[in-house]
Design a protein around this motif. Sequence first.
Motif, PDB file in Angstrom:
ATOM      1  N   ALA A  71      31.682  39.100  49.475  1.00  0.00           N
ATOM      2  CA  ALA A  71      33.101  38.778  49.300  1.00  0.00           C
ATOM      3  C   ALA A  71      33.320  37.267  49.349  1.00  0.00           C
ATOM      4  O   ALA A  71      34.126  36.716  48.592  1.00  0.00           O
ATOM      5  CB  ALA A  71      33.930  39.477  50.370  1.00  0.00           C
ATOM      6  N   PHE A 125      30.427  42.654  52.582  1.00  0.00           N
ATOM      7  CA  PHE A 125      30.740  44.022  53.004  1.00  0.00           C
ATOM      8  C   PHE A 125      29.711  44.890  52.307  1.00  0.00           C
ATOM      9  O   PHE A 125      29.802  45.077  51.085  1.00  0.00           O
ATOM     10  CB  PHE A 125      32.151  44.429  52.562  1.00  0.00           C
ATOM     11  CG  PHE A 125      33.247  43.599  53.192  1.00  0.00           C
ATOM     12  CD1 PHE A 125      33.635  43.814  54.509  1.00  0.00           C
ATOM     13  CD2 PHE A 125      33.881  42.605  52.460  1.00  0.00           C
ATOM     14  CE1 PHE A 125      34.656  43.050  55.085  1.00  0.00           C
ATOM     15  CE2 PHE A 125      34.890  41.848  53.041  1.00  0.00           C
ATOM     16  CZ  PHE A 125      35.276  42.063  54.346  1.00  0.00           C
ATOM     17  N   THR A 141      28.548  43.962  48.766  1.00  0.00           N
ATOM     18  CA  THR A 141      29.540  43.069  48.137  1.00  0.00           C
ATOM     19  C   THR A 141      29.597  41.728  48.855  1.00  0.00           C
ATOM     20  O   THR A 141      29.908  41.670  50.054  1.00  0.00           O
ATOM     21  CB  THR A 141      30.950  43.712  48.193  1.00  0.00           C
ATOM     22  OG1 THR A 141      30.883  44.999  47.624  1.00  0.00           O
ATOM     23  CG2 THR A 141      31.970  42.866  47.462  1.00  0.00           C
ATOM     24  N   PRO A 147      41.377  35.345  40.649  1.00  0.00           N
ATOM     25  CA  PRO A 147      41.753  36.700  40.262  1.00  0.00           C
ATOM     26  C   PRO A 147      41.574  37.676  41.414  1.00  0.00           C
ATOM     27  O   PRO A 147      40.905  37.370  42.408  1.00  0.00           O
ATOM     28  CB  PRO A 147      40.781  37.018  39.118  1.00  0.00           C
ATOM     29  CG  PRO A 147      39.615  36.120  39.341  1.00  0.00           C
ATOM     30  CD  PRO A 147      40.127  34.895  40.024  1.00  0.00           C
ATOM     31  N   SER A 148      42.159  38.851  41.253  1.00  0.00           N
ATOM     32  CA  SER A 148      42.053  39.891  42.259  1.00  0.00           C
ATOM     33  C   SER A 148      40.584  40.191  42.553  1.00  0.00           C
ATOM     34  O   SER A 148      39.780  40.298  41.635  1.00  0.00           O
ATOM     35  CB  SER A 148      42.766  41.131  41.713  1.00  0.00           C
ATOM     36  OG  SER A 148      42.802  42.099  42.711  1.00  0.00           O
ATOM     37  N   GLY A 149      40.242  40.270  43.826  1.00  0.00           N
ATOM     38  CA  GLY A 149      38.881  40.638  44.216  1.00  0.00           C
ATOM     39  C   GLY A 149      37.915  39.474  44.346  1.00  0.00           C
ATOM     40  O   GLY A 149      36.736  39.669  44.653  1.00  0.00           O
ATOM     41  N   CYS A 150      38.389  38.222  44.166  1.00  0.00           N
ATOM     42  CA  CYS A 150      37.458  37.076  44.212  1.00  0.00           C
ATOM     43  C   CYS A 150      37.156  36.637  45.640  1.00  0.00           C
ATOM     44  O   CYS A 150      36.310  35.776  45.852  1.00  0.00           O
ATOM     45  CB  CYS A 150      37.993  35.908  43.392  1.00  0.00           C
ATOM     46  SG  CYS A 150      39.409  35.093  44.161  1.00  0.00           S
ATOM     47  N   GLY A 151      37.853  37.205  46.632  1.00  0.00           N
ATOM     48  CA  GLY A 151      37.521  36.887  48.022  1.00  0.00           C
ATOM     49  C   GLY A 151      38.572  36.062  48.756  1.00  0.00           C
ATOM     50  O   GLY A 151      38.340  35.643  49.891  1.00  0.00           O
ATOM     51  N   LYS A 152      39.742  35.868  48.159  1.00  0.00           N
ATOM     52  CA  LYS A 152      40.766  35.011  48.769  1.00  0.00           C
ATOM     53  C   LYS A 152      41.229  35.550  50.126  1.00  0.00           C
ATOM     54  O   LYS A 152      41.261  34.829  51.108  1.00  0.00           O
ATOM     55  CB  LYS A 152      42.005  34.900  47.850  1.00  0.00           C
ATOM     56  CG  LYS A 152      41.714  34.455  46.437  1.00  0.00           C
ATOM     57  CD  LYS A 152      42.987  34.369  45.601  1.00  0.00           C
ATOM     58  CE  LYS A 152      43.717  35.683  45.351  1.00  0.00           C
ATOM     59  NZ  LYS A 152      43.012  36.660  44.514  1.00  0.00           N
ATOM     60  N   SER A 153      41.591  36.843  50.130  1.00  0.00           N
ATOM     61  CA  SER A 153      42.140  37.409  51.373  1.00  0.00           C
ATOM     62  C   SER A 153      41.081  37.464  52.456  1.00  0.00           C
ATOM     63  O   SER A 153      41.379  37.240  53.637  1.00  0.00           O
ATOM     64  CB  SER A 153      42.692  38.817  51.131  1.00  0.00           C
ATOM     65  OG  SER A 153      43.765  38.745  50.240  1.00  0.00           O
ATOM     66  N   THR A 154      39.846  37.754  52.059  1.00  0.00           N
ATOM     67  CA  THR A 154      38.767  37.791  53.053  1.00  0.00           C
ATOM     68  C   THR A 154      38.595  36.413  53.679  1.00  0.00           C
ATOM     69  O   THR A 154      38.479  36.275  54.905  1.00  0.00           O
ATOM     70  CB  THR A 154      37.447  38.246  52.392  1.00  0.00           C
ATOM     71  OG1 THR A 154      37.666  39.519  51.785  1.00  0.00           O
ATOM     72  CG2 THR A 154      36.322  38.344  53.409  1.00  0.00           C
ATOM     73  N   GLU A 208      49.750  35.436  49.506  1.00  0.00           N
ATOM     74  CA  GLU A 208      50.628  36.055  48.491  1.00  0.00           C
ATOM     75  C   GLU A 208      52.001  36.356  49.070  1.00  0.00           C
ATOM     76  O   GLU A 208      52.490  37.487  48.966  1.00  0.00           O
ATOM     77  CB  GLU A 208      50.002  37.364  47.972  1.00  0.00           C
ATOM     78  CG  GLU A 208      48.593  37.219  47.446  1.00  0.00           C
ATOM     79  CD  GLU A 208      48.526  37.068  45.932  1.00  0.00           C
ATOM     80  OE1 GLU A 208      49.583  36.965  45.299  1.00  0.00           O
ATOM     81  OE2 GLU A 208      47.410  37.030  45.409  1.00  0.00           O
TER      82      GLU A 208
HETATM   83  P1  ATP Z   1      43.330  40.613  46.007  1.00  0.00           P
HETATM   84  O1  ATP Z   1      44.131  39.511  45.395  1.00  0.00           O
HETATM   85  O2  ATP Z   1      43.254  41.842  45.143  1.00  0.00           O
HETATM   86  O3  ATP Z   1      43.679  40.901  47.438  1.00  0.00           O
HETATM   87  P2  ATP Z   1      41.150  38.955  46.874  1.00  0.00           P
HETATM   88  O4  ATP Z   1      40.783  37.807  46.006  1.00  0.00           O
HETATM   89  O5  ATP Z   1      41.980  38.655  48.060  1.00  0.00           O
HETATM   90  O6  ATP Z   1      41.799  40.087  46.004  1.00  0.00           O
HETATM   91  P3  ATP Z   1      39.393  40.260  48.731  1.00  0.00           P
HETATM   92  O7  ATP Z   1      40.447  41.250  49.125  1.00  0.00           O
HETATM   93  O8  ATP Z   1      39.032  39.203  49.693  1.00  0.00           O
HETATM   94  O9  ATP Z   1      39.761  39.606  47.319  1.00  0.00           O
HETATM   95  O10 ATP Z   1      38.078  41.107  48.330  1.00  0.00           O
HETATM   96  C1  ATP Z   1      36.849  40.500  47.924  1.00  0.00           C
HETATM   97  C2  ATP Z   1      35.817  41.590  47.706  1.00  0.00           C
HETATM   98  O11 ATP Z   1      35.461  42.163  48.969  1.00  0.00           O
HETATM   99  C3  ATP Z   1      36.322  42.732  46.841  1.00  0.00           C
HETATM  100  O12 ATP Z   1      35.231  43.193  46.057  1.00  0.00           O
HETATM  101  C4  ATP Z   1      36.738  43.784  47.844  1.00  0.00           C
HETATM  102  O13 ATP Z   1      36.626  45.075  47.302  1.00  0.00           O
HETATM  103  C5  ATP Z   1      35.739  43.557  48.975  1.00  0.00           C
HETATM  104  N1  ATP Z   1      36.285  43.896  50.305  1.00  0.00           N
HETATM  105  C6  ATP Z   1      37.310  43.245  50.925  1.00  0.00           C
HETATM  106  N2  ATP Z   1      37.527  43.781  52.137  1.00  0.00           N
HETATM  107  C7  ATP Z   1      36.643  44.795  52.294  1.00  0.00           C
HETATM  108  C8  ATP Z   1      36.350  45.722  53.351  1.00  0.00           C
HETATM  109  N3  ATP Z   1      37.038  45.714  54.507  1.00  0.00           N
HETATM  110  N4  ATP Z   1      35.357  46.602  53.142  1.00  0.00           N
HETATM  111  C9  ATP Z   1      34.643  46.619  51.995  1.00  0.00           C
HETATM  112  N5  ATP Z   1      34.852  45.770  50.974  1.00  0.00           N
HETATM  113  C10 ATP Z   1      35.839  44.860  51.111  1.00  0.00           C
END
Ligand code: ATP
Length: 367
Positions: free
Chosen positions: A21, A16, A19, A40-47, A162
């Motif tokens: 992701a 993104f 970033t 951890p939060s922000g490591c890219g799991k949800s993406t 989650e």
């Molecule tokens: P969480 O547990 O907090 O949801 P995560 O491990 O699922 O965290 P992601 O939500 O996949 O992590 O995010 C990975 C990175 O991509 C983060 O830095 C987030 O800020 C960024 N990111 C995710 N979606 C977008 C988007 N639509 N636009 C810009 N940046 C994004």
Amino acid sequence: MTLAMRLELRAVHKSFGATRAVNGVDLAIGQGEFVSLLGPSGCGKSTLLSIITGLVAQDAGDIRVDGRVVNDVPAQKRGLGLVFQDYAVFSRLTVQENLAFGLKARATPRAERERRLAAMARRLDLEPLMPRRGASLNMSEMQRVAIARALVVEPELLLLDEPMSNLDAAVRMALRTELKRIQTDLGQTILYVTHDQAEAMAMSDRIAVMDAGRIVQIGSPEEIYRRPSTRFVAEFIGDPPMNMVACEVLRDGDSVAVRTALHGPFSAKASNVGAGNATLGIRPHDVRLCEAGSPDAALATVLDVENLGSEYIAYVGYGDAVLAAVVHAGAVAPGDRVWITLDVSMLQLIVGDDLVLRPFSRESRHA
Ligand code: ATP
């Protein structure tokens, strides 16, 4: 026996803006496996999960379901069951109707529908909620209904993001046991996203640990806990976390030994490691109180004691550092001078960020 691969990711990337992701993920999940994506939060799991479902398009790489590339297949045609963290149930429908929705859409015969609804309501403790409307549920009830609604259609491949984040500890523990049982009974394949290691440890056949867009290690819960392959995994996995203690690697010709401020030197099978400063990783369960005069006993001062309920953690001064040790209730008090020893065979030698070895054996004591 090799498992048929239900889900395969190959070299998946997603950025993104600046970033990254998801940064080059490979993952293969076999038929009937329960795999957790933990990080951890922000490591890219949800993406990554959104890419698998088809809700987000990857920049590069392939997603295969049952061997078929589904990159261009829309989300609803990928044959995946989904539960997201904020997955709302239909507010105007009752819980009963919410659960029946997917079965009706699949034209499941009425008798079979009712059998499955009753079984799921019983297993997830939803019977009192069945007549209530979605709008009247609190977040915890809504999450349980969302999970039940996904499970009741018995999807062969289920992705959960989650799904228990709003549940209190007791409900979460009961539900994870039941979810694992249902998954085993139905032979389902599950990819489960969580930042909660206890959840991942309790349910998974394998855990994929993610950091900064990459899968840094994948293995059984035991492997991830006992043989972390990077400093990140060593520090991230374990509650209470692993102690990280400064150590010195000594070399004499081909023989290598390691010593800390209070213990060693222990001989090490680490011919590829040069002399100099490094880190020893020691789980709090592998630090033991012992008698004076025991092999490798070192004297240390108890700084604090923390009651975790089922066990106590003693924090002892260790050179410039503080070492956490699991102890019995009442074993020590702040200010006590105690003898401690380390279970040498469990120590990890960490050099730089990526090299973690288990170079010690019980004989290493006699370096
Ligand atoms: P969480 O547990 O907090 O949801 P995560 O491990 O699922 O965290 P992601 O939500 O996949 O992590 O995010 C990975 C990175 O991509 C983060 O830095 C987030 O800020 C960024 N990111 C995710 N979606 C977008 C988007 N639509 N636009 C810009 N940046 C994004």
